[in-house]
Motif scaffolding. Sequence first.
Motif, PDB file in Angstrom:
ATOM      1  N   LEU B  57       0.811  -1.226   0.000  1.00 25.98           N
ATOM      2  CA  LEU B  57       0.000   0.000   0.000  1.00 25.98           C
ATOM      3  C   LEU B  57       0.842   1.274   0.000  1.00 25.98           C
ATOM      4  N   GLY B  58       2.142   1.132  -0.131  1.00 24.04           N
ATOM      5  CA  GLY B  58       2.950   2.324  -0.347  1.00 24.04           C
ATOM      6  C   GLY B  58       3.631   2.931   0.863  1.00 24.04           C
ATOM      7  N   TYR B  59       3.678   2.236   1.989  1.00 22.66           N
ATOM      8  CA  TYR B  59       4.511   2.719   3.098  1.00 22.66           C
ATOM      9  C   TYR B  59       5.962   2.747   2.610  1.00 22.66           C
ATOM     10  N   ASP B  60       6.723   3.703   3.115  1.00 18.26           N
ATOM     11  CA  ASP B  60       8.126   3.807   2.679  1.00 18.26           C
ATOM     12  C   ASP B  60       8.974   2.675   3.224  1.00 18.26           C
ATOM     13  N   GLY B  61       8.641   2.242   4.432  1.00 15.74           N
ATOM     14  CA  GLY B  61       9.441   1.196   5.055  1.00 15.74           C
ATOM     15  C   GLY B  61       8.560   0.202   5.797  1.00 15.74           C
ATOM     16  N   VAL B  62       9.070  -0.999   5.942  1.00 20.63           N
ATOM     17  CA  VAL B  62       8.456  -1.963   6.852  1.00 20.63           C
ATOM     18  C   VAL B  62       9.555  -2.437   7.783  1.00 20.63           C
ATOM     19  N   GLY B  63       9.187  -2.651   9.043  1.00 23.04           N
ATOM     20  CA  GLY B  63      10.266  -2.998   9.965  1.00 23.04           C
ATOM     21  C   GLY B  63       9.796  -3.742  11.181  1.00 23.04           C
ATOM     22  N   THR B  64      10.771  -4.207  11.903  1.00 20.96           N
ATOM     23  CA  THR B  64      10.474  -4.864  13.163  1.00 20.96           C
ATOM     24  C   THR B  64      11.675  -4.757  14.094  1.00 20.96           C
ATOM     25  N   ASN B  65      11.479  -5.228  15.317  1.00 20.87           N
ATOM     26  CA  ASN B  65      12.519  -5.045  16.330  1.00 20.87           C
ATOM     27  C   ASN B  65      12.785  -6.338  17.074  1.00 20.87           C
ATOM     28  N   GLU B  66      13.597  -6.241  18.085  1.00 19.92           N
ATOM     29  CA  GLU B  66      14.093  -7.420  18.785  1.00 19.92           C
ATOM     30  C   GLU B  66      13.827  -7.313  20.280  1.00 19.92           C
ATOM     31  N   HIS B  67      13.121  -8.284  20.820  1.00 22.65           N
ATOM     32  CA  HIS B  67      13.037  -8.397  22.276  1.00 22.65           C
ATOM     33  C   HIS B  67      13.150  -9.867  22.637  1.00 22.65           C
ATOM     34  N   HIS B  68      13.515 -10.116  23.861  1.00 22.93           N
ATOM     35  CA  HIS B  68      13.730 -11.492  24.292  1.00 22.93           C
ATOM     36  C   HIS B  68      12.891 -11.801  25.531  1.00 22.93           C
ATOM     37  N   GLN B  69      12.380 -13.040  25.570  1.00 22.93           N
ATOM     38  CA  GLN B  69      11.595 -13.491  26.714  1.00 22.93           C
ATOM     39  C   GLN B  69      10.569 -12.424  27.080  1.00 22.93           C
ATOM     40  N   ASN B  70       9.811 -12.034  26.051  1.00 26.40           N
ATOM     41  CA  ASN B  70       8.974 -10.852  26.158  1.00 26.40           C
ATOM     42  C   ASN B  70       7.662 -11.114  25.442  1.00 26.40           C
ATOM     43  N   ALA B  71       6.556 -10.745  26.080  1.00 28.04           N
ATOM     44  CA  ALA B  71       5.253 -11.036  25.496  1.00 28.04           C
ATOM     45  C   ALA B  71       4.792  -9.960  24.525  1.00 28.04           C
ATOM     46  N   TYR B  72       5.609  -8.953  24.243  1.00 33.68           N
ATOM     47  CA  TYR B  72       5.211  -8.055  23.154  1.00 33.68           C
ATOM     48  C   TYR B  72       6.240  -7.971  22.039  1.00 33.68           C
ATOM     49  N   GLY B  73       7.116  -8.953  21.959  1.00 32.71           N
ATOM     50  CA  GLY B  73       8.052  -8.960  20.848  1.00 32.71           C
ATOM     51  C   GLY B  73       8.640 -10.338  20.679  1.00 32.71           C
ATOM     52  N   PHE B  74       9.349 -10.519  19.581  1.00 37.93           N
ATOM     53  CA  PHE B  74      10.020 -11.794  19.337  1.00 37.93           C
ATOM     54  C   PHE B  74      11.509 -11.559  19.110  1.00 37.93           C
ATOM     55  N   PRO B  75      12.308 -12.603  19.266  1.00 33.22           N
ATOM     56  CA  PRO B  75      13.749 -12.402  19.419  1.00 33.22           C
ATOM     57  C   PRO B  75      14.577 -12.231  18.150  1.00 33.22           C
ATOM     58  N   MET B  76      14.144 -12.668  16.993  1.00 35.69           N
ATOM     59  CA  MET B  76      15.060 -12.736  15.864  1.00 35.69           C
ATOM     60  C   MET B  76      14.578 -11.900  14.675  1.00 35.69           C
ATOM     61  N   PRO B  77      14.711 -10.576  14.754  1.00 36.13           N
ATOM     62  CA  PRO B  77      14.141  -9.735  13.700  1.00 36.13           C
ATOM     63  C   PRO B  77      14.821  -9.924  12.348  1.00 36.13           C
TER      64      PRO B  77
END
Lengths: 268, 416
Positions: B57-77
């Motif tokens: 849909l034309g967003y300039d970027g798509v991205g993600t981040n890194e968290h560990h042992q965490n219920a709002y993120g995952f470890p291996m971006p």
Amino acid sequence: MTQNDPESRKVGLASGLSADVLLKGRGAPLLFLHPAQGRVWSPFLDSLAQTHTVYVPLTPGADEPDELLSFDTFGDLALFYDDLLRALSIDDAVVVGHAFGGMAAAEFAAHCPGRVSALILIGAMGLWIDEMPVADVHTTHPTELAGLLFTDPDSEAARSVLQKPTPQDRLAYQLVMGASCHFYWPVPDRDLKRRLYRITAPTLLIWGDADRVVPPAYADAFARGIRKTRKVLVPGAGHFPHLERSAEVIRSITSFLGEIVPEFAAAR
Amino acid sequence: MKLTFFHMQGYRDLPEDFSERYPSVWVNPPNDELCDPVRVGQYLRWNLKELHYAASLGYDGVGTNEHHQNAYGFPMPSLTAYHLAATTEDVAIVLLGQTLPMNHPLRVAEEMAQIDALSGGRLVAGWPVGTTMDVNHCYGVIPTQTRSRFMEAHDFIKAAWTRPGPFIWNGKYHKLRNVNPWPKPIQKPHPPIWLAGGGSMETWELAAKNNYVYPFLSFNGHLAGQAIMQQFWDCNEAAGNDANPYRAGFAQIVVVAETDQDAEKLYASHISNLYRKTLHIPPYFSGSPGYSSKRSMVNAMNKFQEPTAFSTVPTMVDWKEAIESGKVIGGSPETVRQRMEEAAKTLRVGHFVLLMQLQSMPHDLTLYNIRMFAEKVMPHIRHLWDDKWSAAGYWPSGARTPKAAAVASSALSGVA
């Protein structure tokens, strides 16, 4: 400065580092190494100062964390205390260490056995028993910390260690804990067990029988590894027996230094 | 303005009474009780669909981040980034991780170079110092070594990407006879480097000194972020830098619907769910001794009377509070457009890191949010800053204005 205050001295070391030392008393030198909770001058230290010159160095990095770049291991810390004694022209000293300070004291005695005439470990960290892990005071909720460290969380002893009324107090507390953790985070086991055989000093093991941070089983573990030990369990005391039951602990130390150490020496 | 759809990849189904039953969302929420790998598989598939949808849909970027042992993120971006690099064409891949102090820097240099190669030079290389929860508690790095490990990894990766290999590295933490990453990145001298900020002075200074992007990442929103961003801009001024807004990014929760009332109806429960559970981090985790520098603690003490500024408690945030405090920009397209423009100008940011999937938000609603923003907000704000500033150097050279955006933009100018 009143008559009762210890003297504060900055001691330059051959390494270029310096040590921030509180000292008080007269007599043979005694080095006290403080726990992660910080260096608090106490009536216990006053009692020791009646018979000894008591030196209490601040853990390196506890005022300026950048100093910690010069320290990676307990070997580095042992050299720091060796350099300090040299700078103070002290050949050997009674070394007393509590908790993290006990771990540092045992490491010093193992690295530099000739520097330690007698070793006194109070609730010392440094060994590890899988079935009975040393508690993590750094991830204990602040409201539960006093209860973990002291048998009576409302006692004067607990207040003297944990009450941090000003932001400056809280900053100093964060810094001294950070500097201590530098040496033992996250599991306080750096293979001291492997080096215990090098400790030649007669060793007094003082433990609160209700110590929930470093349970009394650790006193036995130290006793198994060090050649000449005597164990004193302080009834009803927690992780700070020397503050919770000061008079009893002082009596044990006096008896150890006055009778046991000379006996050990005579038997050598 | 560069707009990045950013996926936190949260665990969507935490129990309702999570915050009462468990002490923390991070480090020690017991995995066997709470984390079902089959569900995680489903989430990961949804996450990728949502990221692809945003790219289409034309967003300039798509991205993600890194968290560990965490219920709002995952470890291996980097796994997610690798997949996106292979399956998208124009969009920038904004990879905010790996966290430098706890990863081998050669591995980071290699992985990021491989993603840059696969994507044709579309990588944003995010180099977080990392939170104390991830770095010190989950990975056991000694808190007082966090910064020095970060700096060595920083110097190492930059050297690995810019010096001809092989060369010798004799660092404090890493010693290697032959540093020779294979390949090096396509982008020269290296992909744009983004730090990831929580508010430490050293990070502002590092960004200002090296012309890195400083994205301030928090859940506190554009109003609370002003003080931090001001200090970042002060730092740039002191360094003699220009005031190019593309030096700065800002993470902002954004939710869009047809009307303000609809937005409240659709999103309010997910917002309060997010704050109630995601910020459930006890102070003994967030304030690890030795993690913050003495300077940063003194700075925090002077401002907040406490040496450790990052101390969070479970918060009840209803829709009204979320909007008024600026934690959330939400409502009709017109409301959102106005707020975003205002926020971009006040904070002086060229990059929005858009948080649009909020943990419990279902897949369909997330797609709706992504589409509403893309169609009804993005065209109106994407040209902000175009008159004066260029993102060159702060944005990957291989990324192109997404085709969908070009179409939408020309349609819009036709209407005007």
